[in-house]
Motif scaffolding. Structure first.
Motif, PDB file in Angstrom:
ATOM      1  N   ASP A   1     -32.886  51.329 -10.106  1.00  0.00           N
ATOM      2  CA  ASP A   1     -31.707  51.038  -9.286  1.00  0.00           C
ATOM      3  C   ASP A   1     -30.983  49.743  -9.609  1.00  0.00           C
ATOM      4  N   ASP A   2     -31.189  49.241 -10.810  1.00  0.00           N
ATOM      5  CA  ASP A   2     -30.254  48.233 -11.323  1.00  0.00           C
ATOM      6  C   ASP A   2     -28.982  48.969 -11.706  1.00  0.00           C
ATOM      7  N   ILE A   3     -27.864  48.318 -11.425  1.00  0.00           N
ATOM      8  CA  ILE A   3     -26.603  48.793 -12.000  1.00  0.00           C
ATOM      9  C   ILE A   3     -26.092  47.681 -12.887  1.00  0.00           C
ATOM     10  N   LEU A   4     -25.753  48.063 -14.116  1.00  0.00           N
ATOM     11  CA  LEU A   4     -25.329  47.061 -15.076  1.00  0.00           C
ATOM     12  C   LEU A   4     -23.949  47.454 -15.583  1.00  0.00           C
ATOM     13  N   MET A   5     -23.012  46.524 -15.524  1.00  0.00           N
ATOM     14  CA  MET A   5     -21.701  46.835 -16.096  1.00  0.00           C
ATOM     15  C   MET A   5     -21.356  45.834 -17.188  1.00  0.00           C
ATOM     16  N   TRP A   6     -20.716  46.323 -18.228  1.00  0.00           N
ATOM     17  CA  TRP A   6     -20.370  45.443 -19.353  1.00  0.00           C
ATOM     18  C   TRP A   6     -18.959  45.723 -19.819  1.00  0.00           C
ATOM     19  N   ASP A   7     -18.418  44.724 -20.518  1.00  0.00           N
ATOM     20  CA  ASP A   7     -17.060  44.795 -21.041  1.00  0.00           C
ATOM     21  C   ASP A   7     -17.160  45.230 -22.506  1.00  0.00           C
ATOM     22  N   ASN A   8     -16.637  46.409 -22.810  1.00  0.00           N
ATOM     23  CA  ASN A   8     -16.726  46.911 -24.189  1.00  0.00           C
ATOM     24  C   ASN A   8     -15.750  46.213 -25.129  1.00  0.00           C
ATOM     25  N   ARG A   9     -14.858  45.364 -24.586  1.00  0.00           N
ATOM     26  CA  ARG A   9     -13.851  44.707 -25.417  1.00  0.00           C
ATOM     27  C   ARG A   9     -14.360  43.416 -26.046  1.00  0.00           C
ATOM     28  N   CYS A  10     -15.578  43.004 -25.674  1.00  0.00           N
ATOM     29  CA  CYS A  10     -16.086  41.728 -26.201  1.00  0.00           C
ATOM     30  C   CYS A  10     -17.623  41.696 -26.258  1.00  0.00           C
ATOM     31  N   THR A  11     -18.266  42.850 -26.163  1.00  0.00           N
ATOM     32  CA  THR A  11     -19.731  42.907 -26.305  1.00  0.00           C
ATOM     33  C   THR A  11     -20.086  44.123 -27.173  1.00  0.00           C
TER      34      THR A  11
ATOM     35  N   MET B   1     -30.847  57.359 -17.038  1.00  0.00           N
ATOM     36  CA  MET B   1     -29.752  56.428 -16.773  1.00  0.00           C
ATOM     37  C   MET B   1     -28.475  57.257 -16.679  1.00  0.00           C
ATOM     38  N   HIS B   2     -27.642  56.929 -15.704  1.00  0.00           N
ATOM     39  CA  HIS B   2     -26.347  57.603 -15.590  1.00  0.00           C
ATOM     40  C   HIS B   2     -25.241  56.584 -15.812  1.00  0.00           C
ATOM     41  N   ARG B   3     -24.258  56.994 -16.612  1.00  0.00           N
ATOM     42  CA  ARG B   3     -23.178  56.051 -16.947  1.00  0.00           C
ATOM     43  C   ARG B   3     -21.824  56.610 -16.542  1.00  0.00           C
ATOM     44  N   VAL B   4     -20.966  55.744 -16.028  1.00  0.00           N
ATOM     45  CA  VAL B   4     -19.538  56.057 -16.006  1.00  0.00           C
ATOM     46  C   VAL B   4     -18.844  55.068 -16.927  1.00  0.00           C
ATOM     47  N   THR B   5     -17.739  55.506 -17.508  1.00  0.00           N
ATOM     48  CA  THR B   5     -17.099  54.758 -18.589  1.00  0.00           C
ATOM     49  C   THR B   5     -15.628  54.569 -18.237  1.00  0.00           C
ATOM     50  N   LEU B   6     -15.157  53.339 -18.287  1.00  0.00           N
ATOM     51  CA  LEU B   6     -13.788  53.034 -17.862  1.00  0.00           C
ATOM     52  C   LEU B   6     -12.817  53.282 -19.016  1.00  0.00           C
ATOM     53  N   VAL B   7     -11.829  54.118 -18.765  1.00  0.00           N
ATOM     54  CA  VAL B   7     -10.818  54.421 -19.790  1.00  0.00           C
ATOM     55  C   VAL B   7     -10.092  53.126 -20.165  1.00  0.00           C
TER      56      VAL B   7
ATOM     57  N   ASN C   1     -12.648  50.322 -21.737  1.00  0.00           N
ATOM     58  CA  ASN C   1     -12.662  48.919 -21.282  1.00  0.00           C
ATOM     59  C   ASN C   1     -14.082  48.455 -20.964  1.00  0.00           C
ATOM     60  N   GLY C   2     -14.849  49.334 -20.333  1.00  0.00           N
ATOM     61  CA  GLY C   2     -16.180  48.910 -19.911  1.00  0.00           C
ATOM     62  C   GLY C   2     -17.016  50.098 -19.475  1.00  0.00           C
ATOM     63  N   SER C   3     -18.307  49.850 -19.302  1.00  0.00           N
ATOM     64  CA  SER C   3     -19.224  50.915 -18.899  1.00  0.00           C
ATOM     65  C   SER C   3     -20.061  50.416 -17.732  1.00  0.00           C
ATOM     66  N   ILE C   4     -20.454  51.348 -16.874  1.00  0.00           N
ATOM     67  CA  ILE C   4     -21.274  51.006 -15.700  1.00  0.00           C
ATOM     68  C   ILE C   4     -22.473  51.944 -15.695  1.00  0.00           C
ATOM     69  N   LEU C   5     -23.655  51.356 -15.877  1.00  0.00           N
ATOM     70  CA  LEU C   5     -24.867  52.159 -16.082  1.00  0.00           C
ATOM     71  C   LEU C   5     -25.827  51.959 -14.917  1.00  0.00           C
ATOM     72  N   HIS C   6     -26.285  53.081 -14.370  1.00  0.00           N
ATOM     73  CA  HIS C   6     -27.233  53.068 -13.246  1.00  0.00           C
ATOM     74  C   HIS C   6     -28.608  53.438 -13.800  1.00  0.00           C
ATOM     75  N   GLY C   7     -29.561  52.522 -13.696  1.00  0.00           N
ATOM     76  CA  GLY C   7     -30.929  52.816 -14.121  1.00  0.00           C
ATOM     77  C   GLY C   7     -31.638  53.555 -12.991  1.00  0.00           C
TER      78      GLY C   7
ATOM     79  N   ILE D   1     -22.431  42.186 -15.806  1.00  0.00           N
ATOM     80  CA  ILE D   1     -22.946  41.919 -14.456  1.00  0.00           C
ATOM     81  C   ILE D   1     -24.088  42.885 -14.176  1.00  0.00           C
ATOM     82  N   VAL D   2     -25.163  42.339 -13.611  1.00  0.00           N
ATOM     83  CA  VAL D   2     -26.247  43.191 -13.119  1.00  0.00           C
ATOM     84  C   VAL D   2     -26.202  43.161 -11.592  1.00  0.00           C
ATOM     85  N   PHE D   3     -26.241  44.341 -10.992  1.00  0.00           N
ATOM     86  CA  PHE D   3     -26.361  44.459  -9.539  1.00  0.00           C
ATOM     87  C   PHE D   3     -27.731  45.080  -9.257  1.00  0.00           C
ATOM     88  N   PRO D   4     -28.713  44.280  -8.869  1.00  0.00           N
ATOM     89  CA  PRO D   4     -30.031  44.872  -8.595  1.00  0.00           C
ATOM     90  C   PRO D   4     -30.045  45.651  -7.277  1.00  0.00           C
TER      91      PRO D   4
END
Ligand code: OGA
Ligand code: MN
Length: 288
Positions: free
Chosen positions: A248-258, A274-280, A119-125, A40-43
């Protein structure tokens, strides 16, 4: 929420919400869209690191990255994917911390080196590039689905050894250096080559070329050939969405299938922050 598709195979963009203040109903909708669309991209989300962390924590616990020099000094959950240091200066090419980060230009899956990968990562550009520095995402469900059935059956039985330090071995510069950086020690782990997503139950290829040392109990040369062949197959255009960043795009992806990679950019003259938070992750990858 205004939802639009990014690629016929993968990804949606969501506009018209503010990630600082989402209600429970919208959050549930986001979770479902994420699982269905993989990214998902959140602009236009001009949010602080604290808000970024708070949004990430809605999905669960956050990882602390093993590389000490890439953690934000203010918030250890923030992994700084940047060629700029915290004082705002471009990090010279020859510096270990940049050489490590540059390995994200290779195709990979975040934290594939953990026993329970993310599970996934959320990256802030925060500061994004105009030329180069786009991020590519491959749909690993589709990549698996399109293999012929005999190859599917064969690779379902296989396991792959992943190791964090392989990232360093793959770097021309770092592999020769005495100081390779400062990382929490992690032992090699073994993961299935084809994994089943715990929520969709669908099989996908689990590749992470920057941590894949070898196929377990398999001829090394043949194993490498097979991994390379599967990687080449998965990064064909039909499986890949290329994200061209805006600030200021925020992009989140699923690490279990990408899996993903970053396009090179001129890191000596252009700033990219870019700053990332990573879901355990919540469980070890299960064989399909
Ligand atoms: C990451 C990464 C993507 C990017 O944050 O996990 O690989 O666009 N980087 O910098
Ligand atoms: Mn990554």
């Amino acid at each position: 929420m205004k939802i639009s598709k990014l690629h016929k195979n993968i990804g949606v963009s969501i506009e018209g919400i503010d990630l600082k203040s989402i209600n429970d109903k919208d959050f549930e909708r986001i979770q479902n869209l994420w699982i269905e669309n993989l990214i998902i991209v959140f602009p236009n989300q001009n949010i602080s690191d604290e808000d970024h962390i708070a949004f990430g924590k809605k999905f669960g616990e956050l990882e602390i990255h093993p590389s000490l020099s890439h953690r934000s000094s203010k918030n250890s959950e923030i992994y700084r994917v940047s060629n700029v240091d915290e004082e705002g200066k471009i990090i010279p090419d020859k510096q270990t911390s940049w050489q490590y980060l540059k390995q994200s230009w290779l195709w990979h899956t975040d934290s594939s080196f953990r026993n329970i990968p993310s599970n996934g990562s959320i990256l802030h550009g925060i500061i994004t590039t105009k030329k180069g520095g786009n991020t590519l995402f491959a749909n690993m469900y589709s990549a698996y689905n399109d293999l012929d059935s005999s190859l599917k059956e064969e690779i379902k039985q296989l396991k792959v050894v992943h190791d964090h330090d392989y990232i360093i071995n793959l770097s021309k510069e770092l592999s020769k250096k005495k100081d390779k950086g400062n990382y929490d020690k992690l032992s090699p782990v073994v993961h299935p080559l084809v994994r089943k997503h715990p929520l969709t139950n669908k099989p996908s290829l689990f590749l992470s070329p920057h941590t894949m040392v070898k196929i377990k109990d398999y001829d090394e040369v043949e194993g490498r050939k097979l991994l390379d062949k599967l990687t080449e197959h998965s990064i064909q255009e039909k499986y890949v969405y290329k994200h061209v960043w805006s600030d200021d795009d925020i992009l989140m992806w699923d690490n279990r299938c990408t899996m993903h990679s970053v396009e090179p950019f001129n890191n000596n003259s252009v700033k990219r922050i870019m700053h990332r938070v990573t879901l355990v992750g919540d469980q070890e990858p299960k064989r399909a």
